[in-house]
Design an enzyme around this catalytic site. Structure first.
Site, PDB file in Angstrom:
ATOM      1  N   ASN A 206      -3.526  19.939 -19.928  1.00  9.27           N
ATOM      2  CA  ASN A 206      -3.156  18.931 -21.753  1.00  9.27           C
ATOM      3  C   ASN A 206      -3.728  19.745 -22.523  1.00  9.27           C
ATOM      4  OD1 ASN A 206      -3.997  16.354 -19.535  1.00  9.27           O
ATOM      5  ND2 ASN A 206      -5.731  16.955 -19.263  1.00  9.27           N
TER       6      ASN A 206
ATOM      7  N   ARG B 274      -5.650  21.968 -12.852  1.00 12.42           N
ATOM      8  CA  ARG B 274      -3.954  20.598 -13.268  1.00 12.42           C
ATOM      9  C   ARG B 274      -4.744  20.848 -14.771  1.00 12.42           C
ATOM     10  NH1 ARG B 274      -1.137  15.688 -10.957  1.00 12.42           N
ATOM     11  NH2 ARG B 274      -0.483  15.285 -12.391  1.00 12.42           N
TER      12      ARG B 274
ATOM     13  N   GLU C 215       6.961  19.454 -24.369  1.00  7.32           N
ATOM     14  CA  GLU C 215       5.821  20.275 -23.307  1.00  7.32           C
ATOM     15  C   GLU C 215       6.537  20.741 -22.661  1.00  7.32           C
ATOM     16  OE1 GLU C 215       3.290  18.398 -21.786  1.00  7.32           O
ATOM     17  OE2 GLU C 215       3.274  16.250 -23.036  1.00  7.32           O
TER      18      GLU C 215
ATOM     19  N   HIS D  96       4.686  10.913 -27.723  1.00  7.84           N
ATOM     20  CA  HIS D  96       4.160  12.067 -27.531  1.00  7.84           C
ATOM     21  C   HIS D  96       4.202  13.378 -28.170  1.00  7.84           C
ATOM     22  CE1 HIS D  96       0.956  12.757 -24.306  1.00  7.84           C
ATOM     23  NE2 HIS D  96       1.827  13.732 -24.299  1.00  7.84           N
TER      24      HIS D  96
ATOM     25  N   LYS E  59       4.958  23.056 -14.356  1.00  6.99           N
ATOM     26  CA  LYS E  59       4.055  21.426 -13.963  1.00  6.99           C
ATOM     27  C   LYS E  59       3.849  21.219 -12.354  1.00  6.99           C
ATOM     28  CE  LYS E  59       3.070  17.300 -14.534  1.00  6.99           C
ATOM     29  NZ  LYS E  59       3.059  16.019 -14.977  1.00  6.99           N
TER      30      LYS E  59
ATOM     31  N   GLU F 282      -6.311  16.930 -10.297  1.00  8.01           N
ATOM     32  CA  GLU F 282      -6.877  17.008 -10.954  1.00  8.01           C
ATOM     33  C   GLU F 282      -8.026  17.698 -10.736  1.00  8.01           C
ATOM     34  OE1 GLU F 282      -5.916  16.469 -15.748  1.00  8.01           O
ATOM     35  OE2 GLU F 282      -6.224  14.794 -14.584  1.00  8.01           O
TER      36      GLU F 282
ATOM     37  N   ARG G 170       0.584  -1.683  -0.053  1.00 13.97           N
ATOM     38  CA  ARG G 170      -0.025   0.076   0.077  1.00 13.97           C
ATOM     39  C   ARG G 170       1.101   1.306   0.253  1.00 13.97           C
ATOM     40  NH1 ARG G 170      -2.469  -2.873   3.771  1.00 13.97           N
ATOM     41  NH2 ARG G 170      -4.344  -4.205   2.274  1.00 13.97           N
TER      42      ARG G 170
ATOM     43  N   HIS H 117      -3.818  12.960 -27.628  1.00 16.99           N
ATOM     44  CA  HIS H 117      -4.239  11.705 -28.398  1.00 16.99           C
ATOM     45  C   HIS H 117      -4.398  10.931 -28.699  1.00 16.99           C
ATOM     46  CE1 HIS H 117      -3.957  11.854 -23.422  1.00 16.99           C
ATOM     47  NE2 HIS H 117      -2.458  12.439 -23.677  1.00 16.99           N
TER      48      HIS H 117
HETATM   49  N1  GLY Z   1       0.415  15.089 -17.606  1.00 19.38           N
HETATM   50  C1  GLY Z   1      -0.417  16.294 -16.866  1.00 19.38           C
HETATM   51  C2  GLY Z   1      -0.324  16.059 -15.929  1.00 19.38           C
HETATM   52  O1  GLY Z   1       0.521  15.490 -14.861  1.00 19.38           O
HETATM   53  O2  GLY Z   1      -1.575  16.198 -15.497  1.00 19.38           O
END
Ligand code: GLY
Length: 360
Positions: A245, A241, A185, A264, A227, A237, A121, A252
């Site tokens: 995207n 967050r 990115e 990617h 980030k 998210e 866990r 995608h």
């Molecule tokens: N790759 C997008 C995120 O980490 O939310």
């Protein structure tokens, strides 16, 4: 502190440091802490030499340091590969105070994170990304996951690492096309939040993308900074967050259409160009900002266009995307550079019109 080492702090629901510098692998014991006695280093064949050197360096301080060599790229993100790691840990009697190190690109840190999140866990996780994409995106923020036959990242957990160590020396041998794909990115972070990134790429792309330069280090730090700010505010998210995207809804779908054979960042580059056109059509993004997307992505030798005849299958793939909520497609668009927002419930004719702008 060494002037060449930068520490960026993730805060909020989780708390850890992202270290960026050259020759910073010596910081791994500090990141592991005092209680660890056994370590599993999950790595790809590509970084086998680095993994062996790290095992030898840590071997003098810890009871047992084991290697789990896993397949490159997306083939690593399978339940059988996770089970292989669990087996090594089980046979070596790993306890809750032992640790996993993810050493490799984004797929490896996603897998290693999942293994660390699920063993007993949750055990300590250190991410050591060895690609640009890994450093600025996958290794930071605690998204871990596996793919299933039905799709990418359908199984996973939010599980924060105890530390992320980005040693820029590890990028020296990265193939040029992989490095540039990772820069999609980096550019994304420039478009959504940090125009200095775009300035640096435009000023001198050769210098900006040379891992030995101070400009390169600055770019990696700026992108990680974006980030870190986002995941510090919204780890799971729930809202903000989603801006990460940008370019990913269409990106995608392109990855799916290309059977995941494209890097990617290459698919995301086209996705960002599409999002820019959509932002312009939605009413706010200026022609100049759209041109800036084109200029920056072209400097990075990333593609901007995709075949016109593919629209219907891309639309179907986007509608299946897990980001479509209640059947409604969602895109991140910009009102201006650095000002992202969600665009949902857009008329299909507008989506298609934007696609015509990038179709070849
Ligand atoms: N790759 C997008 C995120 O980490 O939310």
């Amino acid at each position: 502190m060494n002037q060449d080492i930068t520490e960026i702090q993730v805060t909020g629901e989780t708390s850890y440091t992202v270290t960026v510098g050259r020759g910073v692998l010596e910081r791994v014991p500090e990141a592991l802490g005092d209680r660890v006695s056994k370590i599993l280093i999950v790595h790809t064949p590509t970084v086998g030499r680095v993994a062996s050197e790290l095992r030898d360096a840590l071997g003098a301080r810890y009871d047992q340091v084991l290697l789990a060599e896993v397949p490159d790229a997306e083939s690593a993100k399978r339940i059988e590969v996770a089970a292989f790691c669990w087996q090594i840990m089980g046979q070596a009697d790993f306890t809750r105070t032992d640790a996993v190190i993810g050493l490799g690109g984004g797929a490896v840190t996603d897998l290693a994170g999942f293994v660390a999140a699920t063993w007993l866990r949750g055990v300590r996780l250190i991410n050591i990304p060895t690609s640009v994409l890994g450093m600025v995106d996958a290794a930071v923020g605690g998204k871990t996951g596996l793919n299933t036959a039905e799709g990418k990242n359908l199984v996973g957990a939010f599980y924060a690492p105890a530390a992320v160590i980005c040693d820029l020396d590890l990028l020296a041998t990265l193939p040029r096309n992989e490095l540039l794909a990772g820069f999609a990115e980096v550019a994304k972070c420039g478009f959504i939040a940090e125009p200095e990134i775009l300035d640096l790429i435009e000023a001198n792309v050769a210098v900006a993308t040379d891992p030995s330069t101070p400009e390169f280090k600055r770019l990696i730090e700026l992108a990680i900074g974006v980030k870190v700010r986002v995941v510090s505010e919204d780890f799971k998210e729930g809202g903000l967050r989603e801006i990460l995207n940008y370019g990913h809804t269409l990106g995608h779908a392109i990855e799916h259409a290309e059977r995941y054979q494209w890097r990617h960042g290459v698919a995301i580059s086209i996705g960002m160009m599409y999002a820019a056109e959509l932002g312009r059509l939605a009413g706010a993004l200026s022609d100049e900002a759209v041109d800036r997307h084109r200029r920056v992505l072209t400097l990075l030798t990333l593609p901007l266009n995709y075949p016109g005849g593919r629209w219907q299958s891309l639309l179907a793939a986007m509608q299946r995307d897990k980001k479509a909520r209640a059947g409604m497609l969602r895109f991140i668009v910009l009102d201006e550079i650095g000002k992202p927002r969600v665009l949902a419930g857009v008329d299909e004719s507008m989506l298609q019109f934007a696609y015509q702008e990038i179709a070849n």
